[in-house]
Design a protein around this motif. Sequence first.
Motif, PDB file in Angstrom:
ATOM      1  N   ILE A  51       0.979  -1.131  -0.039  1.00  0.00           N
ATOM      2  CA  ILE A  51      -0.099   0.053  -0.025  1.00  0.00           C
ATOM      3  C   ILE A  51       0.890   1.120   0.066  1.00  0.00           C
ATOM      4  CG2 ILE A  51      -1.511   1.395   1.601  1.00  0.00           C
ATOM      5  CD1 ILE A  51      -2.797  -1.341   2.172  1.00  0.00           C
ATOM      6  N   GLU A  52       1.986   0.946   0.740  1.00  0.00           N
ATOM      7  CA  GLU A  52       2.649   2.262   0.744  1.00  0.00           C
ATOM      8  C   GLU A  52       3.500   2.810  -0.717  1.00  0.00           C
ATOM      9  OE1 GLU A  52       6.227   1.832   3.520  1.00  0.00           O
ATOM     10  OE2 GLU A  52       5.233   2.669   4.875  1.00  0.00           O
ATOM     11  N   SER A  53       3.567   1.728  -1.458  1.00  0.00           N
ATOM     12  CA  SER A  53       4.191   2.338  -2.609  1.00  0.00           C
ATOM     13  C   SER A  53       3.108   2.996  -3.600  1.00  0.00           C
ATOM     14  CB  SER A  53       4.641   0.941  -3.328  1.00  0.00           C
ATOM     15  OG  SER A  53       3.493   0.051  -3.585  1.00  0.00           O
ATOM     16  N   GLY A  54       1.998   2.754  -3.304  1.00  0.00           N
ATOM     17  CA  GLY A  54       0.839   3.636  -3.833  1.00  0.00           C
ATOM     18  C   GLY A  54       0.968   4.770  -3.449  1.00  0.00           C
ATOM     19  N   GLY A  55       1.543   5.501  -2.408  1.00  0.00           N
ATOM     20  CA  GLY A  55       1.511   6.931  -1.903  1.00  0.00           C
ATOM     21  C   GLY A  55       0.058   7.419  -1.416  1.00  0.00           C
ATOM     22  N   LEU A  56      -0.664   6.694  -0.510  1.00  0.00           N
ATOM     23  CA  LEU A  56      -1.682   6.978   0.114  1.00  0.00           C
ATOM     24  C   LEU A  56      -1.385   8.137   1.405  1.00  0.00           C
ATOM     25  CD1 LEU A  56      -3.780   3.770   0.086  1.00  0.00           C
ATOM     26  CD2 LEU A  56      -4.051   5.591  -1.610  1.00  0.00           C
ATOM     27  N   ARG A  57      -2.309   8.920   1.380  1.00  0.00           N
ATOM     28  CA  ARG A  57      -2.231   9.907   2.512  1.00  0.00           C
ATOM     29  C   ARG A  57      -3.649  10.122   3.444  1.00  0.00           C
ATOM     30  NH1 ARG A  57       2.768  10.274   3.339  1.00  0.00           N
ATOM     31  NH2 ARG A  57       3.921  11.281   1.259  1.00  0.00           N
ATOM     32  N   GLY A  58      -3.608  10.356   4.416  1.00  0.00           N
ATOM     33  CA  GLY A  58      -4.703  10.973   5.334  1.00  0.00           C
ATOM     34  C   GLY A  58      -5.584   9.680   5.381  1.00  0.00           C
ATOM     35  N   LYS A  59      -6.988  10.153   5.024  1.00  0.00           N
ATOM     36  CA  LYS A  59      -8.275   9.196   5.249  1.00  0.00           C
ATOM     37  C   LYS A  59      -8.202   7.967   4.639  1.00  0.00           C
ATOM     38  CE  LYS A  59     -12.606  10.628   6.140  1.00  0.00           C
ATOM     39  NZ  LYS A  59     -14.069  11.228   6.052  1.00  0.00           N
ATOM     40  N   GLU A  60      -7.545   8.126   3.368  1.00  0.00           N
ATOM     41  CA  GLU A  60      -7.425   6.845   2.387  1.00  0.00           C
ATOM     42  C   GLU A  60      -6.268   5.756   3.040  1.00  0.00           C
ATOM     43  OE1 GLU A  60      -5.590   8.456  -1.058  1.00  0.00           O
ATOM     44  OE2 GLU A  60      -7.754   9.122  -1.938  1.00  0.00           O
ATOM     45  N   LEU A  61      -5.246   6.414   3.673  1.00  0.00           N
ATOM     46  CA  LEU A  61      -4.228   5.702   4.391  1.00  0.00           C
ATOM     47  C   LEU A  61      -4.938   4.753   5.411  1.00  0.00           C
ATOM     48  CD1 LEU A  61      -1.514   4.518   4.497  1.00  0.00           C
ATOM     49  CD2 LEU A  61      -0.963   6.371   6.016  1.00  0.00           C
ATOM     50  N   ARG A  62      -5.712   5.552   6.526  1.00  0.00           N
ATOM     51  CA  ARG A  62      -6.486   4.749   7.655  1.00  0.00           C
ATOM     52  C   ARG A  62      -7.127   3.561   7.066  1.00  0.00           C
ATOM     53  NH1 ARG A  62      -8.893   9.824   9.538  1.00  0.00           N
ATOM     54  NH2 ARG A  62      -7.336  11.100   8.742  1.00  0.00           N
TER      55      ARG A  62
END
Length: 49
Positions: free
Chosen positions: A29-40
């Motif tokens: 998932i980290e390789s996709g570069g998610l941030r904030g609410k999407e990451l949670r």
Amino acid sequence: MGKVKKKCCRSKPKRCSNCPVVALRLSKIESGGLRGKELRRAVKAARVY
């Protein structure tokens, strides 16, 4: 995320956050570069059995 364990404890209804399975899923998932609410949301999905 803390130190990754060597073996999954298979705790239910969710895997623990130090589980190697969760760590592998989160690294993808980290390789996709998610941030904030999407990451949670992604973390919740990674911990589900």
